[in-house]
Motif scaffolding. Structure first.
Motif, PDB file in Angstrom:
ATOM      1  N   VAL A  65       0.843  -1.203   0.000  1.00  0.00           N
ATOM      2  CA  VAL A  65       0.000   0.000   0.000  1.00  0.00           C
ATOM      3  C   VAL A  65       0.877   1.252   0.000  1.00  0.00           C
ATOM      4  N   VAL A  66       1.945   1.235   0.781  1.00  0.00           N
ATOM      5  CA  VAL A  66       2.879   2.367   0.812  1.00  0.00           C
ATOM      6  C   VAL A  66       3.512   2.567  -0.567  1.00  0.00           C
ATOM      7  N   LEU A  67       3.881   1.465  -1.217  1.00  0.00           N
ATOM      8  CA  LEU A  67       4.460   1.552  -2.563  1.00  0.00           C
ATOM      9  C   LEU A  67       3.466   2.175  -3.538  1.00  0.00           C
ATOM     10  N   ALA A  68       2.213   1.740  -3.471  1.00  0.00           N
ATOM     11  CA  ALA A  68       1.183   2.300  -4.350  1.00  0.00           C
ATOM     12  C   ALA A  68       1.009   3.794  -4.096  1.00  0.00           C
ATOM     13  N   THR A  69       1.047   4.200  -2.833  1.00  0.00           N
ATOM     14  CA  THR A  69       0.916   5.615  -2.486  1.00  0.00           C
ATOM     15  C   THR A  69       2.089   6.424  -3.036  1.00  0.00           C
ATOM     16  N   SER A  70       3.288   5.855  -2.959  1.00  0.00           N
ATOM     17  CA  SER A  70       4.473   6.529  -3.497  1.00  0.00           C
ATOM     18  C   SER A  70       4.364   6.705  -5.012  1.00  0.00           C
ATOM     19  N   LEU A  71       3.864   5.700  -5.694  1.00  0.00           N
ATOM     20  CA  LEU A  71       3.701   5.784  -7.151  1.00  0.00           C
ATOM     21  C   LEU A  71       2.658   6.840  -7.518  1.00  0.00           C
ATOM     22  N   VAL A  72       1.595   6.920  -6.719  1.00  0.00           N
ATOM     23  CA  VAL A  72       0.602   7.975  -6.942  1.00  0.00           C
ATOM     24  C   VAL A  72       1.248   9.350  -6.778  1.00  0.00           C
ATOM     25  N   GLY A  73       2.132   9.467  -5.800  1.00  0.00           N
ATOM     26  CA  GLY A  73       2.834  10.725  -5.589  1.00  0.00           C
ATOM     27  C   GLY A  73       3.664  11.125  -6.794  1.00  0.00           C
ATOM     28  N   ILE A  74       4.313  10.161  -7.444  1.00  0.00           N
ATOM     29  CA  ILE A  74       5.103  10.459  -8.636  1.00  0.00           C
ATOM     30  C   ILE A  74       4.195  10.903  -9.781  1.00  0.00           C
ATOM     31  N   LEU A  75       3.055  10.245  -9.922  1.00  0.00           N
ATOM     32  CA  LEU A  75       2.100  10.641 -10.960  1.00  0.00           C
ATOM     33  C   LEU A  75       1.550  12.038 -10.705  1.00  0.00           C
ATOM     34  N   ALA A  76       1.540  12.442  -9.431  1.00  0.00           N
ATOM     35  CA  ALA A  76       1.028  13.775  -9.073  1.00  0.00           C
ATOM     36  C   ALA A  76       2.143  14.805  -8.997  1.00  0.00           C
ATOM     37  N   PHE A  77       3.291  14.520  -9.606  1.00  0.00           N
ATOM     38  CA  PHE A  77       4.461  15.386  -9.476  1.00  0.00           C
ATOM     39  C   PHE A  77       4.189  16.807  -9.966  1.00  0.00           C
ATOM     40  N   ASN A  78       3.336  16.944 -10.968  1.00  0.00           N
ATOM     41  CA  ASN A  78       3.029  18.270 -11.511  1.00  0.00           C
ATOM     42  C   ASN A  78       1.842  18.926 -10.810  1.00  0.00           C
ATOM     43  N   LYS A  79       1.405  18.347  -9.699  1.00  0.00           N
ATOM     44  CA  LYS A  79       0.307  18.910  -8.916  1.00  0.00           C
ATOM     45  C   LYS A  79       0.804  19.163  -7.495  1.00  0.00           C
ATOM     46  N   PRO A  80       1.503  20.276  -7.275  1.00  0.00           N
ATOM     47  CA  PRO A  80       2.167  20.539  -5.992  1.00  0.00           C
ATOM     48  C   PRO A  80       1.245  20.477  -4.784  1.00  0.00           C
ATOM     49  N   ALA A  81      -0.030  20.792  -4.968  1.00  0.00           N
ATOM     50  CA  ALA A  81      -0.949  20.789  -3.825  1.00  0.00           C
ATOM     51  C   ALA A  81      -1.038  19.410  -3.182  1.00  0.00           C
ATOM     52  N   ASN A  82      -0.838  18.355  -3.977  1.00  0.00           N
ATOM     53  CA  ASN A  82      -0.912  16.995  -3.455  1.00  0.00           C
ATOM     54  C   ASN A  82       0.385  16.552  -2.780  1.00  0.00           C
ATOM     55  N   LEU A  83       1.439  17.334  -2.945  1.00  0.00           N
ATOM     56  CA  LEU A  83       2.759  16.932  -2.453  1.00  0.00           C
ATOM     57  C   LEU A  83       3.218  17.774  -1.267  1.00  0.00           C
ATOM     58  N   HIS A  84       2.315  18.540  -0.693  1.00  0.00           N
ATOM     59  CA  HIS A  84       2.632  19.356   0.475  1.00  0.00           C
ATOM     60  C   HIS A  84       1.581  19.131   1.561  1.00  0.00           C
ATOM     61  N   PHE A  85       2.037  19.256   2.783  1.00  0.00           N
ATOM     62  CA  PHE A  85       1.111  19.195   3.915  1.00  0.00           C
ATOM     63  C   PHE A  85       1.670  20.063   5.023  1.00  0.00           C
ATOM     64  N   ASN A  86       0.786  20.819   5.670  1.00  0.00           N
ATOM     65  CA  ASN A  86       1.237  21.673   6.763  1.00  0.00           C
ATOM     66  C   ASN A  86       0.148  21.758   7.827  1.00  0.00           C
TER      67      ASN A  86
END
Length: 486
Positions: A36-57
């Motif tokens: 599941v963690v691997l799948a989440t990481s791959l989703v993160g790579i696919l979302a590389f051009n969508k910065p909102a999905n790659l930040h959390f505060n």
């Protein structure tokens, strides 16, 4: 949100794993969680051009100027992918290894994964330090409880080294924090802090020693061979394949952009230490009979080359380091899987007691040869790309007048790498079978599947390295710009 999920999934599921009584269920649970963690990481790579999905505060310790801030740039993406891919590969390849209180073993492995992922995505200095310790604490218990006969003494040495390094880093982080314009632990605040030249000189060493211990760099490497030898092989894979990258990442993320003057003041000194370590570790690897110690010293030599390329202060060198962090993790875990298979089948890791395995286990031999040749940077394999970029960066460096000498010395270590690697292959897999190996059988399905996946990654990245280089391009350019900001 994706970086938060990468941390929460292994943390929550790792804690839940402590309540599983059946070791077989705990093992399967950890494998499923890692997928599941691997799948989440791959989703993160696919979302590389969508910065909102790659930040959390989120607010965390507001009074101290610290927030629960997470960020994934290209370098973080690559290291998170390495971490996410490594754990299911490790779980699959060691699936039938037996551990006392196995559920607790796998639960600690998941917590270690959470700490590693946290290190690679934290964009707050205090949060980074928190995850740095979170990654190390489970590793300490994994080594001390499930290690070999000398595990207590070896783990104590490992603890002392890492504890002292962590204290140095904490002092440096607090010093910079007190001089930030807004009294904040935020990464951007650290980058915007103006520190005078003399302070940068000693701050550099506080940071560098902490990260050099983790890599490790000569002469701070002495904990590593013993720890790798005494740890369970699954833990050794984590330490060698992923955890050493914490040191490289720390230098790139927290040292160079914060204290660039220290980089220029001490670059030749660090480069000399890296070269000494590469040559020394290569010669020691040539003399090893134990496979674990052999791979350990091989790893020291490869990490030394990455350190040397960082201090070359070139874009080519930085790009080479970033792709090589991923490649080294893939290749070294492949070697550890073979070591684990041999140890489980024959009850020994001594090369002198093995031989002729190619006749009895041809599939294992073919897969090992591919991984071993990738480890010595054969063209069309993944490591060739990284090492070519790093050597180009070292040779064209203008940061030192010794660039040619450093390139030649590093080249010698590559020659030695081919020597000791081919020597290992010849001793273990070729020649005549003996009483121990005459009845050997080929590799089992779990380890075979894991090695095949790694071989596919080796070839794909070797033929099409842009998969990684496109991700890390922006990060390497940013770090290079900070190198020249003094």
């Amino acid at each position: 949100m994706i970086p938060l999920l990468l941390i929460l999934i292994p943390v929550v599921c790792g804690i839940a794993g402590f309540f599983i009584k059946d070791a077989r269920i705990g093992r399967t649970w950890s494998l499923l969680v890692s997928l599941v963690v691997l799948a989440t990481s791959l989703v993160g790579i696919l979302a590389f051009n969508k910065p909102a999905n790659l930040h959390f505060n989120a607010e965390w310790l507001h009074a101290l100027g610290s927030s629960f801030s997470l960020m994934m740039d290209g370098m973080s993406q690559v290291l998170c992918l390495l971490t996410a891919l490594s754990f299911p590969i490790i779980f699959i390849s060691t699936y039938y290894n037996q551990y006392k209180n196995g559920s607790q073993f796998y639960a600690l492995m998941l917590l270690s994964q959470a700490g590693l992922l946290g290190v690679f995505v934290a964009s707050d200095a205090l949060l980074f330090y928190f995850f740095w310790e979170l990654a190390l604490i489970p590793a300490y218990f994994l080594c001390s409880i499930w290690g070999g006969e000398r595990r207590i003494a070896v783990t104590f040495k490992f603890f002392i080294y890492t504890f002292v390094g962590s204290l140095f880093m904490l002092v440096a982080l607090v010093y910079v924090y007190l001089r930030t314009p807004d009294h904040s632990f935020a990464l951007t605040s650290f980058y915007n802090t103006k520190i005078n030249f003399s302070a940068q000189n000693w701050l550099f060493w506080l940071f560098f020693v902490a990260f050099a211990i983790k890599m490790p760099i000569f002469p701070l490497h002495t904990w590593q061979p013993d720890t790798y030898e005494q740890s369970p092989t699954a833990v050794t894979m984590v330490l060698s394949g992923v955890m050493v990258k914490m040191g490289v990442y720390g230098i790139l993320r927290w040292v160079i952009p914060v204290v660039p003057s220290g980089l220029w003041a001490w670059g030749d000194t660090v480069s000399s230490l890296a070269v000494i370590g590469m040559i020394y570790a290569s010669f020691v690897a040539l003399t090893q009979d134990d496979l674990k110690r052999f791979v350990a010293y091989s790893s020291i030599a490869h990490m030394g080359l990455m350190c040397l390329a960082i201090f070359a202060t070139t874009n080519s060198g930085l790009q080479g380091v970033m792709i090589q962090m991923f490649n080294h993790g893939i290749n070294i875990i492949g070697l550890w899987i073979v070591v684990n298979v041999i140890e489980q089948k024959f009850g020994t890791r001594k090369m002198s007691e093995l031989g002729g395995l190619a006749q009895k286990a041809p599939v294992l031999s073919i897969l090992l040869v591919v991984i071993a040749l990738a480890n010595v940077a054969l063209p069309l394999t993944n490591a060739f790309v990284g090492e070519f970029l790093m050597f180009n960066g070292i040779f064209t460096s203008t940061a030192t007048k010794y660039n040619v000498a450093l390139t030649v010395a590093a080249g010698v270590s590559i020659i030695l790498s081919a020597w000791y690697t081919l020597n290992m292959i010849q001793k273990v897999f070729y020649g005549n079978s003996n009483t121990l190996t005459v009845s050997a059988k080929d590799i089992g399905p779990g380890a075979r599947f894991a090695l095949v996946i790694l071989v596919i990654v080796i070839i794909v990245v070797g033929v099409y390295p842009s998969i990684v280089l496109n991700l890390t391009k922006g990060a390497s350019e940013f770090i290079l710009s900070k190198m020249y900001t003094q």
